[in-house]
Design an enzyme around this catalytic site. Structure first.
Site, PDB file in Angstrom:
ATOM      1  CG  ASP A 104      -0.183  -0.011   2.541  1.00  2.72           C
ATOM      2  OD1 ASP A 104       0.463   1.077   2.873  1.00  2.72           O
ATOM      3  OD2 ASP A 104      -0.531  -0.846   3.415  1.00  2.72           O
TER       4      ASP A 104
ATOM      5  CE  LYS B 235      -9.215  -2.346   1.852  1.00  2.00           C
ATOM      6  NZ  LYS B 235      -9.312  -2.455   3.286  1.00  2.00           N
TER       7      LYS B 235
ATOM      8  CE  LYS C 254      -4.221  -1.749   0.681  1.00  2.00           C
ATOM      9  NZ  LYS C 254      -4.653  -1.393   2.038  1.00  2.00           N
TER      10      LYS C 254
ATOM     11  CG  ASP D   1      -6.662   1.077   2.782  1.00  2.00           C
ATOM     12  OD1 ASP D   1      -6.521   2.108   3.463  1.00  2.00           O
ATOM     13  OD2 ASP D   1      -6.487  -0.186   3.047  1.00  2.00           O
TER      14      ASP D   1
ATOM     15  CG  ASN E 239      -2.903   1.257   3.879  1.00  2.00           C
ATOM     16  OD1 ASN E 239      -3.554   1.245   2.798  1.00  2.00           O
ATOM     17  ND2 ASN E 239      -2.957   0.473   4.857  1.00  2.00           N
TER      18      ASN E 239
ATOM     19  CD  GLU F 177      -9.447   0.378   4.862  1.00  2.00           C
ATOM     20  OE1 GLU F 177     -10.421   0.059   4.213  1.00  2.00           O
ATOM     21  OE2 GLU F 177      -8.502  -0.266   5.213  1.00  2.00           O
TER      22      GLU F 177
ATOM     23  CD  GLU G 282      -5.258  -1.217   7.842  1.00  2.00           C
ATOM     24  OE1 GLU G 282      -6.334  -1.223   7.054  1.00  2.00           O
ATOM     25  OE2 GLU G 282      -4.313  -1.452   7.509  1.00  2.00           O
TER      26      GLU G 282
ATOM     27  CG  ASP H 280      -6.306  -5.824  13.237  1.00  2.00           C
ATOM     28  OD1 ASP H 280      -6.016  -5.435  12.290  1.00  2.00           O
ATOM     29  OD2 ASP H 280      -6.065  -6.624  13.928  1.00  2.00           O
TER      30      ASP H 280
ATOM     31  CG  HIS I 152      -7.757  -4.693   8.790  1.00  2.00           C
ATOM     32  ND1 HIS I 152      -6.627  -5.210   9.532  1.00  2.00           N
ATOM     33  CD2 HIS I 152      -7.224  -4.445   7.348  1.00  2.00           C
ATOM     34  CE1 HIS I 152      -5.583  -5.206   8.733  1.00  2.00           C
ATOM     35  NE2 HIS I 152      -5.821  -4.875   7.549  1.00  2.00           N
ATOM     36  CB  ALA I 153      -9.443  -9.688   7.122  1.00  2.00           C
ATOM     37  N   GLY I 154      -6.449  -7.678   6.075  1.00  2.00           N
ATOM     38  CA  GLY I 154      -5.635  -7.518   5.248  1.00  2.00           C
ATOM     39  C   GLY I 154      -4.343  -7.913   5.914  1.00  2.00           C
TER      40      GLY I 154
ATOM     41  CD  GLU J 268      -9.315  -6.192   4.092  1.00  2.00           C
ATOM     42  OE1 GLU J 268      -9.425  -5.596   5.284  1.00  2.00           O
ATOM     43  OE2 GLU J 268      -8.453  -5.665   3.116  1.00  2.00           O
TER      44      GLU J 268
HETATM   45  C1  LIG Z   1       0.080  -3.967   4.946  1.00  2.00           C
HETATM   46  C2  LIG Z   1      -1.335  -4.430   4.569  1.00  2.00           C
HETATM   47  O1  LIG Z   1      -1.421  -5.227   3.626  1.00  2.00           O
HETATM   48  C3  LIG Z   1      -2.399  -3.162   4.575  1.00  2.00           C
HETATM   49  O2  LIG Z   1      -2.210  -2.529   3.320  1.00  2.00           O
HETATM   50  C4  LIG Z   1      -3.570  -3.837   4.820  1.00  2.00           C
HETATM   51  C5  LIG Z   1      -4.853  -3.101   4.574  1.00  2.00           C
HETATM   52  O3  LIG Z   1      -4.694  -1.752   4.672  1.00  2.00           O
HETATM   53  C6  LIG Z   1      -6.252  -3.589   4.595  1.00  2.00           C
HETATM   54  O4  LIG Z   1      -6.290  -4.733   4.300  1.00  2.00           O
HETATM   55  O5  LIG Z   1      -7.182  -2.717   4.536  1.00  2.00           O
HETATM   56 MG   LIG Z   2      -6.526  -0.869   5.134  1.00  2.00          MG
END
Ligand SMILES: C[C@H](O)[C@@H](O)CC(=O)C(=O)O
Ligand SMILES: [Mg+2]
Length: 460
Positions: free
Chosen positions: A49, A241, A243, A271, A273, A297, A326, A349, A376-378, A407
């Site tokens: 991201d 979603k 980035k 998103d 970040n 986000e 997150e 999270d 959040h689940a990334g 997510e």
């Molecule tokens: C570093 C992580 O992958 C982040 O980018 C995850 C995230 O922001 C999301 O899943 O939302």
């Molecule tokens: Mg995120």
């Protein structure tokens, strides 16, 4: 009617043993082991991201051994470097866990949460934030996993079957009673008892709605993005979603591309970040408004409550909400974000907050403010864990699916003994006992940092 497995464990030789539930509860935690396990996801830019351009999805992985052979597994999520610091913090907490009997812990879980978060010397490292809270999450996730295994139920079902009184007894209300008292929490849970069985049945049949982030990590090429979107649409995904936050022209081009791919009726979220200052966030998102994102986000610093409120207010006329959580460090920050109308989507999270205990507090506060929770689940394993929390939220707290989705990222599930099951873009409720935290021994060994085979090969 779903039938749940009995209490099951494996001894060190891998033999499955069944033990009476009450017996498992009476047993004592005799050992805590913690490992630094890293996956080289940065090699292919998975998870990238605008702020974390080369993440190696990693965990501080905790195993609790009991004197009856039952084991509990837990972890917290990191991005590679620094996992060794979290491992040290877990080791510092271990003396507070080893020697305790499971029954003793869960009969006053609030007190146990406090023991971990309020140790008079260690709380100086937080309190309840940063590395020490990540370590608390890892340890408590393992305790919840152990409890669910001892009861022979997946964690979501353990929670769903608890009395409202027992649920609130797990929550530390310190610092949030100005917004949510124990009595109010109890009232919310009591009210949601109506229709609980129907909602549980509905989840078992249809699952919980999900969205995917896996098509559009920042480091992916346009070609990859197109291919992944095509595949995802074919598999039934309708919510995506992507980035944003590095170069504006890239953001515009990529948003256009995805919107064209998914069409006007599917849902798009963006998103950043935490990449922008407040005014910058407003102007950058306004430039992307034509692509109709549902939310932006993490537009700015996760600690800037009033900044999020300013952004929310500015973007409301464009129909764009603010989502964050997150990297929201604890229930107090969530409380303030809610009080200040600074977010329109709460992103809990499972590994940032103090495990299930603190997440329960946030679910209940979000319900009180009528703000939807979209977890959040990334990361590695976050999908496995957070599905349990959102199932509980639907069945026992919110009773609503409006504007709600969980997510999903399509990475590293093969390393878990009970990986998530997605059907038609829905999370199907896990059936195995526990909190779905256990990783395959072979995966742990291979990816342990820096001695595992995978890392030795990479470092050559
Ligand atoms: C570093 C992580 O992958 C982040 O980018 C995850 C995230 O922001 C999301 O899943 O939302
Ligand atoms: Mg995120």
């Amino acid at each position: 009617m779903m039938r749940w497995a009995g209490s099951m464990s494996r001894d060190t030789s891998g033999t499955v043993k069944h033990s009476p539930l009450s017996a498992a509860m009476a047993h004592t935690i005799v050992k805590l082991t913690v490992k630094d396990v890293r996956f080289p996801t940065s090699l292919e830019q998975h998870g990238s991201d605008a702020m974390h351009t080369d993440p190696d999805y990693s965990v501080a992985y905790v195993v609790l051994d009991t004197d009856c052979g039952l084991r509990g597994f837990g972890f917290t999520f990191t991005l590679g470097k620094g996992t060794e610091i979290v491992v040290c913090a877990v080791e510092a907490l271990s003396a507070l866990v080893v020697g305790k009997c499971l029954q003793e812990i869960v009969s006053d879980f609030r007190a146990f949460y406090r023991l971990l978060t309020s140790d008079d010397q260690m709380r100086w490292l937080g309190p309840e934030k940063g590395v020490i809270q990540l370590a608390t999450a890892a340890v408590l996730n393992a305790v919840w996993d152990l409890w669910a295994r001892a009861e022979g139920k997946p964690l979501w079902k353990l929670l769903v079957d608890m009395d409202p009184e027992q649920i609130v007894s797990c929550i530390d209300f310190r610092y949030i009673t100005d917004v949510l008292t124990e009595k109010e929490a109890l009232d919310i849970l009591m009210k949601a008892q109506a229709g609980k069985q129907q909602r549980e049945d509905e989840m078992l049949k249809k699952g919980y709605p999900a969205y995917t982030t896996s098509c559009a990590w920042l480091g992916y090429t346009d070609q990859q993005l197109k291919q992944l979107c095509t595949d995802a649409l074919k598999s039934g995904w309708t919510k995506f979603k992507m980035k944003v936050g590095a170069d504006l022209e890239d953001d515009i081009r990529r948003c256009r591309l995805i919107r064209e791919m998914i069409g006007p009726n599917n849902t798009l979220m963006i998103d950043a970040n935490q990449r922008w200052d407040v005014a910058e966030a407003i102007s950058r998102v306004s430039r992307l408004a034509e692509f109709k994102p549902l939310w932006i986000e993490e537009p700015t610093s996760p600690d800037d409550v009033l900044g999020h409120a300013t952004i929310s207010k500015a973007l409301a006329p464009l129909g764009i909400g603010v989502a964050t959580g997150e990297q929201c460090q604890n229930r107090v920050m969530f409380k303030q974000l809610l009080q200040a109308s600074a977010l329109q989507f709460v992103q809990i999270d499972s590994c940032r907050l103090g495990s299930v205990n603190e997440n329960l507090a946030v679910l209940l506060m979000a319900h009180k403010f009528q703000v939807p929770v979209c977890p959040h689940a990334g990361g590695v394993g976050l999908c496995e864990l957070v599905q349990h929390l959102i199932l509980f939220d639907y069945v026992c707290v919110s009773a609503s699916l409006d504007n709600r989705m969980c997510e999903y990222v399509d990475h590293l599930h093969e390393h878990f003994t009970s990986p998530v099951v997605i059907q038609d873009a829905h999370y199907m409720p896990p059936k195995d006992p526990g909190y779905s935290c256990e990783m395959l021994d072979s995966s742990v060994q291979r990816h342990e940092y820096p001695e595992g085979e995978e890392w030795k090969l990479l470092m050559k």
